[in-house]
Write an enzyme that holds these catalytic residues in place. Structure first.
Site, PDB file in Angstrom:
ATOM      1  N   ASP A 267      -2.304   4.114 -14.797  1.00 15.11           N
ATOM      2  CA  ASP A 267      -2.193   3.288 -13.577  1.00 15.11           C
ATOM      3  C   ASP A 267      -3.138   2.090 -13.719  1.00 15.11           C
ATOM      4  OD1 ASP A 267      -1.245   3.826 -10.416  1.00 15.11           O
ATOM      5  OD2 ASP A 267      -2.983   2.483 -10.685  1.00 15.11           O
TER       6      ASP A 267
ATOM      7  N   GLU B  57       3.044   0.301 -10.591  1.00 13.76           N
ATOM      8  CA  GLU B  57       2.169  -0.036 -11.718  1.00 13.76           C
ATOM      9  C   GLU B  57       1.672   1.243 -12.366  1.00 13.76           C
ATOM     10  OE1 GLU B  57       0.927   1.269  -9.032  1.00 13.76           O
ATOM     11  OE2 GLU B  57      -1.196   0.732  -9.298  1.00 13.76           O
TER      12      GLU B  57
HETATM   13  N1  LIG Z   1       3.864  -7.516  -8.965  1.00 17.04           N
HETATM   14  C1  LIG Z   1       4.222  -6.262  -8.741  1.00 17.04           C
HETATM   15  N2  LIG Z   1       3.437  -5.522  -7.951  1.00 17.04           N
HETATM   16  C2  LIG Z   1       3.744  -4.223  -7.725  1.00 17.04           C
HETATM   17  C3  LIG Z   1       4.890  -3.676  -8.251  1.00 17.04           C
HETATM   18  N3  LIG Z   1       4.966  -2.374  -7.850  1.00 17.04           N
HETATM   19  C4  LIG Z   1       3.860  -2.127  -7.085  1.00 17.04           C
HETATM   20  N4  LIG Z   1       3.121  -3.273  -6.988  1.00 17.04           N
HETATM   21  C5  LIG Z   1       1.935  -3.415  -6.282  1.00 17.04           C
HETATM   22  O1  LIG Z   1       0.890  -2.672  -6.844  1.00 17.04           O
HETATM   23  C6  LIG Z   1      -0.082  -2.456  -5.902  1.00 17.04           C
HETATM   24  C7  LIG Z   1      -0.623  -1.058  -5.977  1.00 17.04           C
HETATM   25  O2  LIG Z   1      -1.727  -0.988  -5.149  1.00 17.04           O
HETATM   26  P1  LIG Z   1      -2.452   0.325  -4.841  1.00 17.04           P
HETATM   27  O3  LIG Z   1      -1.543   1.504  -5.009  1.00 17.04           O
HETATM   28  O4  LIG Z   1      -3.076   0.149  -3.517  1.00 17.04           O
HETATM   29  O5  LIG Z   1      -3.573   0.425  -5.898  1.00 17.04           O
HETATM   30  P2  LIG Z   1      -4.458  -0.611  -6.666  1.00 17.04           P
HETATM   31  O6  LIG Z   1      -4.596  -1.868  -5.905  1.00 17.04           O
HETATM   32  O7  LIG Z   1      -3.911  -0.754  -8.009  1.00 17.04           O
HETATM   33  O8  LIG Z   1      -5.775   0.132  -6.689  1.00 17.04           O
HETATM   34  P3  LIG Z   1      -6.106   1.403  -7.500  1.00 17.04           P
HETATM   35  O9  LIG Z   1      -4.865   2.042  -8.033  1.00 17.04           O
HETATM   36  O10 LIG Z   1      -6.769   2.296  -6.577  1.00 17.04           O
HETATM   37  O11 LIG Z   1      -6.988   0.926  -8.612  1.00 17.04           O
HETATM   38  C8  LIG Z   1       0.560  -2.779  -4.547  1.00 17.04           C
HETATM   39  O12 LIG Z   1       0.003  -3.997  -4.057  1.00 17.04           O
HETATM   40  C9  LIG Z   1       1.981  -2.965  -4.876  1.00 17.04           C
HETATM   41  O13 LIG Z   1       2.567  -3.954  -4.053  1.00 17.04           O
HETATM   42  C10 LIG Z   1       5.731  -4.491  -9.063  1.00 17.04           C
HETATM   43  O14 LIG Z   1       6.773  -4.090  -9.579  1.00 17.04           O
HETATM   44  N5  LIG Z   1       5.312  -5.774  -9.263  1.00 17.04           N
END
Ligand SMILES: Nc1nc2c(ncn2[C@@H]2O[C@H](COP(=O)(O)OP(=O)(O)OP(=O)(O)O)[C@@H](O)[C@H]2O)c(=O)[nH]1
Length: 528
Positions: free
Chosen positions: A400, A443
């Site tokens: 992740d 992600e």
């Molecule tokens: N650009 C993009 N963003 C994505 C995609 N899928 C998920 N996201 C974003 O990834 C982010 C995941 O955030 P969180 O699950 O809060 O976690 P984080 O900010 O990575 O923090 P931690 O995992 O705790 O380190 C969210 O803002 C989603 O909108 C994608 O396909 N593209």
């Protein structure tokens, strides 16, 4: 999907039915044509034969008439000087009567119409004067004559052939006549009667007034024939052949010929049925002889139909189960030796190829993540199912991106996507052959390492973590990732448990400060 039962009607049966139909129609037609040709030939031949035969008998009758005329002329010459001499007249009448078989009787009649001599002398008409018009025909004609039929003074139905007797000074002295008793055995019946056949053929003779003067049935002699146009022809002196219906309503094939010196007509005829009697038997023989070749032809047609329809039949039966794995190979293997079948086969094989490509693409699309080209969740599930089915041990790394939300927030979603793509490329570069990479969520990623121990997987995760940390991402700079590692079946008994443990290890890495690798332990715990 269950296939519907095969329809009874197929190309082979249709071809066979069509061929049998054609053969039967052709045979019937040729039998009918043979029958018609034979029939026409037989009828025409019989008509012609009867015409020739009637002509021949007319010739015979003609020569009989000529000879009797000569005999009568000779006798008339003998009587010139002895018309008053009764004994001499009787002697000459007797001589003429017995000299030839031509006449039933001979009479000498004087110029007064009195019968002066007869042979046979049993006639009992000597001394009688002819009174009736028909009996006086010769007397009044005063020239050689063949009379119309009439009843003689002796009561016989006769025709009379006469010759006048003239004195040296030209005086008419009377005539000598030979008679033919039409209803008794006579020269005509002897000449013509022997030509009577068992099959119903017969002859008859009419005089110039259409009166029957000879017929195999004596009771009909004297009857007038009417309504027979062929008789008109023959009485006008023409030979003729024609189909006629006789007095009993029987179809006859008749030949007609005239006896020109008398104006008589001779008719030779044969029943049409007797003429055609053999034709049915003949046709039956033709049919029986045609049967072996006909059967061979049908067998040949059947084999040809089989041979011709076989490629199409095979293509059709293979096409019915097109969803089978081997369908394309089966169809490609059908020997198609003629144009249509070959083209059809090519089209079907191509069609199946295109269909398979399409299905494969759809399958790939449905199992692939569009952004990274890695397996998606569905693809990942299939991989896991395969591993479980084949009992292949594997390690799994759950990955992740750390603080990815900030990337999106600071640089926008598109840049975030690019980061995900770059990370996927780094993962692919780090992976070995046989490793399976999945994007399991936004992600989040999973890496399956078949046949890899948990320790080796942890080392791999560590290498990856370090590689990501030093990889420059466009605009963003650098990112870090957290990873959790587990092993199936060492870490958990079921794949579900192992994935869960890998996730837990990942969260533990997050919790421990991120940019870390945590190895899940079988006792539900996790270690750095
Ligand atoms: N650009 C993009 N963003 C994505 C995609 N899928 C998920 N996201 C974003 O990834 C982010 C995941 O955030 P969180 O699950 O809060 O976690 P984080 O900010 O990575 O923090 P931690 O995992 O705790 O380190 C969210 O803002 C989603 O909108 C994608 O396909 N593209």
């Amino acid at each position: 999907m269950p296939t519907s039962p095969l329809p009874r009607l197929n190309l082979r049966n249709l071809m066979l039915a069509m061929a049998i139909f054609s053969v039967v129609i052709t045979l019937c037609n040729s039998f009918y044509a043979t029958y018609e040709v034979q029939r026409t030939l037989l009828i025409n031949n019989t008509l012609e034969a009867n015409r020739v035969y009637a002509a021949k008998l007319a010739e015979v009758t003609e020569s009989f008439i000529q000879s009797t005329r000569q005999q009568l002329a000779y006798s008339a010459g003998q009587l010139v000087t002895s018309m008053e001499d009764e004994a001499a007249l009787m002697a000459e009448a007797r001589r003429l009567h017995h000299q030839s078989d031509s006449f039933n009787s001979v009479v000498v009649v004087n110029a007064d119409g009195v019968i002066v001599a007869t042979s046979p002398d049993t006639l009992q008409v000597k001394g009688l004067r002819l009174s009736s018009a028909s009996a006086r025909q010769s007397l009044e004609a005063k020239k050689p004559l063949i009379t119309d039929p009439f009843v003689s003074p002796s009561g016989n139905y006769i025709v009379s052939l006469s010759h006048p007797v003239f004195a040296a000074n030209g005086d008419y002295l009377g005539y000598i006549a030979g008679t033919i008793y039409l209803q008794q055995n006579n020269i005509l019946s002897r000449l013509l009667g022997r030509h009577y056949y068992q099959d119903g053929s017969y002859l008859y003779v009419v005089d110039r007034h259409r009166t029957l003067i000879y017929h195999p049935e004596p009771s009909r002699i004297g009857e007038r024939i009417s309504g027979n146009p062929a008789i008109d022809e023959v009485l006008q002196g023409r030979e003729y052949a024609h189909k006629v219906v006789n007095s009993r309503g029987i179809d006859m094939l008749a030949g007609f010929a005239p006896v020109s010196s008398t104006g008589w007509g001779i008719v030779a005829q044969r029943p049409k049925a007797a003429t055609l009697a053999g034709i049915n038997e003949h046709l039956l023989r033709v049919i029986l002889k045609s049967i072996p070749v006909g059967l061979l032809t049908l067998a040949g047609i059947w084999l040809s139909a089989l041979f011709i329809s076989r490629p199409l039949w095979q293509l059709a039966t293979s096409a019915r189960v097109m969803n089978r794995q081997s369908a394309q190979a089966d169809i490609a293997g059908v020997p198609s030796w003629y144009f249509e079948a070959a083209q059809l086969k090519r089209a079907i094989v191509r069609g199946i190829g295109l269909l398979n490509d399409r299905i494969n693409k759809l399958h790939t699309d449905s199992h692939t993540d569009a952004l990274t080209g890695l397996f998606n969740r569905r693809g990942m599930q299939q991989v896991l199912d395969n591993h479980e089915q084949e009992q292949i041990p594997f390690s799994v790394i759950a990955l992740d991106i750390d603080h990815f939300k900030r990337v999106n927030d600071n640089f926008g979603h598109d840049i975030g996507d690019q980061v995900i793509q770059t990370l996927a490329k780094v993962m692919q570069a780090q992976a070995r052959r046989g490793d399976i990479l999945c994007r399991s969520g936004g992600e989040e990623f999973m890496i399956f390492l078949p046949g890899t121990s948990a320790e080796h997987a942890r080392e791999m995760a560590e290498r990856l973590r370090r590689r990501v940390a030093v990889t420059a991402m466009a605009e963003v700079g650098h990112i870090t990732v957290s990873l959790g590692v587990a092993h199936w079946p060492d870490t958990g008994a079921t794949i579900g448990q192992v994935l869960k443990l890998a996730d837990q290890a990942l969260y533990q890495a997050k919790g421990n400060g991120r940019n870390l690798v945590v190895l899940a332990r079988p006792d539900q715990g996790a270690a750095h």
